[in-house]
Design a protein around this motif. Structure first.
Motif, PDB file in Angstrom:
ATOM      1  N   SER A  92       0.667  -1.308  -0.373  1.00  0.00           N
ATOM      2  CA  SER A  92       0.311   0.362   0.145  1.00  0.00           C
ATOM      3  C   SER A  92       0.946   1.540  -0.126  1.00  0.00           C
ATOM      4  CB  SER A  92      -1.004   0.182   1.305  1.00  0.00           C
ATOM      5  OG  SER A  92      -0.409   0.847   2.714  1.00  0.00           O
ATOM      6  N   ALA A  93       0.996   2.527   0.021  1.00  0.00           N
ATOM      7  CA  ALA A  93       0.819   3.651   0.210  1.00  0.00           C
ATOM      8  C   ALA A  93       1.406   3.717   1.479  1.00  0.00           C
ATOM      9  CB  ALA A  93       0.031   4.884  -0.870  1.00  0.00           C
ATOM     10  N   GLY A  94       2.396   4.308   1.498  1.00  0.00           N
ATOM     11  CA  GLY A  94       3.220   5.154   3.003  1.00  0.00           C
ATOM     12  C   GLY A  94       2.853   6.417   3.326  1.00  0.00           C
ATOM     13  N   PRO A  95       2.376   6.986   4.465  1.00  0.00           N
ATOM     14  CA  PRO A  95       2.123   8.760   4.570  1.00  0.00           C
ATOM     15  C   PRO A  95       2.680   9.564   3.236  1.00  0.00           C
ATOM     16  CG  PRO A  95       2.523   7.232   6.418  1.00  0.00           C
ATOM     17  CD  PRO A  95       3.118   6.405   5.542  1.00  0.00           C
ATOM     18  N   GLU A  96       2.563  10.578   2.889  1.00  0.00           N
ATOM     19  CA  GLU A  96       3.245  11.317   2.003  1.00  0.00           C
ATOM     20  C   GLU A  96       3.827  12.125   2.516  1.00  0.00           C
ATOM     21  OE1 GLU A  96       3.683  10.699  -1.442  1.00  0.00           O
ATOM     22  OE2 GLU A  96       1.329   9.169  -1.798  1.00  0.00           O
ATOM     23  N   ASP A  97       5.008  12.247   2.136  1.00  0.00           N
ATOM     24  CA  ASP A  97       5.948  13.136   2.670  1.00  0.00           C
ATOM     25  C   ASP A  97       4.937  14.694   3.491  1.00  0.00           C
ATOM     26  OD1 ASP A  97       8.513  12.237   1.673  1.00  0.00           O
ATOM     27  OD2 ASP A  97       8.431  13.695   0.267  1.00  0.00           O
ATOM     28  N   ALA A  98       4.510  15.210   3.201  1.00  0.00           N
ATOM     29  CA  ALA A  98       3.528  16.162   3.671  1.00  0.00           C
ATOM     30  C   ALA A  98       3.024  15.507   5.083  1.00  0.00           C
ATOM     31  CB  ALA A  98       2.048  16.786   3.028  1.00  0.00           C
ATOM     32  N   GLN A  99       2.839  14.844   4.843  1.00  0.00           N
ATOM     33  CA  GLN A  99       2.463  14.076   6.760  1.00  0.00           C
ATOM     34  C   GLN A  99       3.218  14.167   7.263  1.00  0.00           C
ATOM     35  OE1 GLN A  99      -0.632  13.188   7.404  1.00  0.00           O
ATOM     36  NE2 GLN A  99      -0.147  13.555   9.129  1.00  0.00           N
ATOM     37  N   LEU A 100       4.517  13.258   6.729  1.00  0.00           N
ATOM     38  CA  LEU A 100       5.818  13.273   7.612  1.00  0.00           C
ATOM     39  C   LEU A 100       6.378  13.765   7.895  1.00  0.00           C
ATOM     40  CD1 LEU A 100       7.653  10.551   5.114  1.00  0.00           C
ATOM     41  CD2 LEU A 100       6.296   9.907   6.573  1.00  0.00           C
ATOM     42  N   ALA A 101       6.047  15.382   7.339  1.00  0.00           N
ATOM     43  CA  ALA A 101       6.331  16.931   7.858  1.00  0.00           C
ATOM     44  C   ALA A 101       5.755  17.216   9.326  1.00  0.00           C
ATOM     45  CB  ALA A 101       6.966  17.550   6.991  1.00  0.00           C
ATOM     46  N   THR A 102       4.488  16.028   8.753  1.00  0.00           N
ATOM     47  CA  THR A 102       4.187  16.934  10.284  1.00  0.00           C
ATOM     48  C   THR A 102       4.140  16.005  11.186  1.00  0.00           C
ATOM     49  OG1 THR A 102       1.814  17.405   8.528  1.00  0.00           O
ATOM     50  CG2 THR A 102       1.485  16.716  11.072  1.00  0.00           C
ATOM     51  N   TYR A 103       3.882  14.778  10.880  1.00  0.00           N
ATOM     52  CA  TYR A 103       3.991  14.161  12.020  1.00  0.00           C
ATOM     53  C   TYR A 103       5.813  14.480  12.913  1.00  0.00           C
ATOM     54  CZ  TYR A 103       1.639  10.138  10.277  1.00  0.00           C
ATOM     55  OH  TYR A 103      -0.035   9.021   9.719  1.00  0.00           O
ATOM     56  N   ALA A 104       6.843  14.832  12.179  1.00  0.00           N
ATOM     57  CA  ALA A 104       8.280  15.660  12.605  1.00  0.00           C
ATOM     58  C   ALA A 104       8.078  17.122  13.386  1.00  0.00           C
ATOM     59  CB  ALA A 104       9.076  15.712  11.286  1.00  0.00           C
ATOM     60  N   SER A 105       7.050  17.850  13.053  1.00  0.00           N
ATOM     61  CA  SER A 105       6.273  19.423  13.645  1.00  0.00           C
ATOM     62  C   SER A 105       5.465  18.391  15.268  1.00  0.00           C
ATOM     63  CB  SER A 105       5.527  19.722  12.517  1.00  0.00           C
ATOM     64  OG  SER A 105       5.576  20.886  13.421  1.00  0.00           O
ATOM     65  N   ASP A 106       4.769  17.677  15.601  1.00  0.00           N
ATOM     66  CA  ASP A 106       4.799  17.414  16.203  1.00  0.00           C
ATOM     67  C   ASP A 106       5.099  16.421  17.488  1.00  0.00           C
ATOM     68  OD1 ASP A 106       2.176  18.128  15.014  1.00  0.00           O
ATOM     69  OD2 ASP A 106       1.736  16.024  14.912  1.00  0.00           O
ATOM     70  N   ALA A 107       6.435  16.137  16.736  1.00  0.00           N
ATOM     71  CA  ALA A 107       7.260  15.969  17.815  1.00  0.00           C
ATOM     72  C   ALA A 107       8.528  16.436  17.609  1.00  0.00           C
ATOM     73  CB  ALA A 107       8.658  14.745  16.775  1.00  0.00           C
ATOM     74  N   GLY A 108       8.490  18.182  17.070  1.00  0.00           N
ATOM     75  CA  GLY A 108       9.623  19.159  17.814  1.00  0.00           C
ATOM     76  C   GLY A 108      10.304  19.149  16.712  1.00  0.00           C
ATOM     77  N   ALA A 109      10.293  18.905  15.487  1.00  0.00           N
ATOM     78  CA  ALA A 109      11.257  19.356  14.386  1.00  0.00           C
ATOM     79  C   ALA A 109      10.845  20.120  13.163  1.00  0.00           C
ATOM     80  CB  ALA A 109      12.076  17.967  13.706  1.00  0.00           C
ATOM     81  N   ASP A 110      10.957  20.617  13.160  1.00  0.00           N
ATOM     82  CA  ASP A 110      10.123  21.776  11.827  1.00  0.00           C
ATOM     83  C   ASP A 110      11.361  21.028  10.443  1.00  0.00           C
ATOM     84  OD1 ASP A 110       8.274  22.682  13.203  1.00  0.00           O
ATOM     85  OD2 ASP A 110       9.347  25.017  14.026  1.00  0.00           O
ATOM     86  N   VAL A 111      10.887  20.532  10.170  1.00  0.00           N
ATOM     87  CA  VAL A 111      12.720  19.660   8.420  1.00  0.00           C
ATOM     88  C   VAL A 111      11.773  19.647   7.493  1.00  0.00           C
ATOM     89  CG1 VAL A 111      14.383  18.914  10.558  1.00  0.00           C
ATOM     90  CG2 VAL A 111      11.636  17.517   9.969  1.00  0.00           C
ATOM     91  N   ASP A 112      11.224  20.199   6.866  1.00  0.00           N
ATOM     92  CA  ASP A 112       9.571  20.062   5.935  1.00  0.00           C
ATOM     93  C   ASP A 112      10.301  19.996   5.125  1.00  0.00           C
ATOM     94  OD1 ASP A 112       8.224  20.799   8.098  1.00  0.00           O
ATOM     95  OD2 ASP A 112       6.520  21.653   6.630  1.00  0.00           O
ATOM     96  N   ASP A 113      11.661  20.937   4.236  1.00  0.00           N
ATOM     97  CA  ASP A 113      12.431  21.006   3.786  1.00  0.00           C
ATOM     98  C   ASP A 113      13.177  19.910   2.961  1.00  0.00           C
ATOM     99  OD1 ASP A 113      11.698  23.508   2.903  1.00  0.00           O
ATOM    100  OD2 ASP A 113      13.210  24.822   3.105  1.00  0.00           O
ATOM    101  N   CYS A 114      14.132  19.507   4.874  1.00  0.00           N
ATOM    102  CA  CYS A 114      14.727  18.228   4.701  1.00  0.00           C
ATOM    103  C   CYS A 114      13.845  17.041   3.514  1.00  0.00           C
ATOM    104  CB  CYS A 114      15.735  18.609   6.022  1.00  0.00           C
ATOM    105  SG  CYS A 114      16.585  17.271   6.534  1.00  0.00           S
ATOM    106  N   ILE A 115      12.343  17.221   4.770  1.00  0.00           N
ATOM    107  CA  ILE A 115      12.779  15.833   3.948  1.00  0.00           C
ATOM    108  C   ILE A 115      12.126  16.071   2.255  1.00  0.00           C
ATOM    109  CG2 ILE A 115       9.411  15.018   4.338  1.00  0.00           C
ATOM    110  CD1 ILE A 115      10.211  15.421   7.313  1.00  0.00           C
ATOM    111  N   THR A 116      11.166  17.166   2.464  1.00  0.00           N
ATOM    112  CA  THR A 116      10.998  17.274   0.693  1.00  0.00           C
ATOM    113  C   THR A 116      11.885  17.030  -0.488  1.00  0.00           C
ATOM    114  OG1 THR A 116      11.008  19.608   0.699  1.00  0.00           O
ATOM    115  CG2 THR A 116       8.616  18.429   0.785  1.00  0.00           C
ATOM    116  N   ASP A 117      12.881  17.423   0.100  1.00  0.00           N
ATOM    117  CA  ASP A 117      14.569  17.723  -0.435  1.00  0.00           C
ATOM    118  C   ASP A 117      15.350  16.361  -0.361  1.00  0.00           C
ATOM    119  OD1 ASP A 117      13.207  20.316  -1.184  1.00  0.00           O
ATOM    120  OD2 ASP A 117      15.147  21.410   0.022  1.00  0.00           O
ATOM    121  N   ASP A 118      14.928  15.075   0.080  1.00  0.00           N
ATOM    122  CA  ASP A 118      15.909  13.781   0.928  1.00  0.00           C
ATOM    123  C   ASP A 118      17.084  14.123   1.062  1.00  0.00           C
ATOM    124  OD1 ASP A 118      15.408  11.442   0.525  1.00  0.00           O
ATOM    125  OD2 ASP A 118      17.037  10.983  -1.081  1.00  0.00           O
ATOM    126  N   ALA A 119      16.636  15.204   1.805  1.00  0.00           N
ATOM    127  CA  ALA A 119      18.252  15.947   2.082  1.00  0.00           C
ATOM    128  C   ALA A 119      19.598  14.582   2.624  1.00  0.00           C
ATOM    129  CB  ALA A 119      18.436  17.007   3.136  1.00  0.00           C
TER     130      ALA A 119
END
Length: 230
Positions: A156-183
């Protein structure tokens, strides 16, 4: 896709712990030194690419002991057996971490992109290292639990990057660009190659004070740690 290594049926516990397969065909023939990483990507990782979580990372009241038992866990966030290990051992590990009895080094790898329809394995691994790189081990530890709570079914499909970024924010990490850029993607590749170089061929793979733990029951890890603590 992957070669499942069948484990032993566990009498009375309704759970099967086994290995998810081999990373050898996924990471290719390159050596770990061939992978390029960002300058900041492994600043606080171990020399094996792991994330170390200690007692003070899970509790403000915890003490970190110099004599703590060292637990190493290789895992792929798409691996269902890794999720089973997390479910059976997370509470015990958190208790031992809080007591300062153990440290846990999570070595995050990715070779199960073919088990989802949107390359969840590598994206989740990248996101986890982004969280660690951006906000440290406490945020990583919370994010790590969230990923297993939301692990997609195989195929099946796992959470998309936007959802992963939300999970990260909930954990106290604002790393949207790192996630979407595959940094941290190169670091994920390097960690997976390192896994193969270490002779580890499947996940979950667990070591307690350097000794491999045979996961034949849902209490195998707990028993190994208790024996090491003495």
């Amino acid at each position: 896709m992957t070669r499942l290594l069948r484990g032993l049926g566990l009498l009375g516990v309704g759970c099967l712990l086994a290995a998810c397969g081999s990373a050898e065909d996924v990471v290719g023939a390159s050596s770990p030194d061939d992978a390029q990483t960002d300058a900041s990507s492994n600043a606080a990782l171990t020399d094996k690419g792991g994330v170390v979580v200690s007692g003070t990372d899970v509790s403000d009241d915890a003490d970190d002991a110099d004599s703590a038992v060292e637990v190493v866990i290789y895992e792929d966030f798409q691996c269902p057996y890794c999720a089973q290990l997390e479910e059976s051992s997370a509470d015990f590990l958190e208790e031992q971490l809080g007591d300062g009895a153990v440290t846990v080094e999570y070595r995050i790898v990715s070779f199960l992109d073919g088990a989802s329809t949107n390359e969840y394995s590598s994206r989740a691994a990248n996101a986890a290292l982004c969280v660690f790189d951006g906000a440290g081990p406490r945020a990583f530890y919370e994010f790590h639990a969230t990923l297993y709570d939301n692990q997609p079914e195989e195929g099946s499909a796992g959470p998309e990057d936007a959802q992963l970024a939300t999970y990260a924010s909930d954990a106290g990490a604002d790393v949207d660009d790192c996630i979407t850029d595959d940094a941290m993607g190169d670091q994920v590749v390097k960690s997976t190659q390192q896994m193969t170089a270490e002779g580890v061929t499947g996940t979950p793979a667990v070591f307690v004070d350097g000794e491999a733990v045979e996961l034949t029951s849902e209490t195998s890890l707990q028993e190994a740690i208790e024996a090491a603590i003495g």
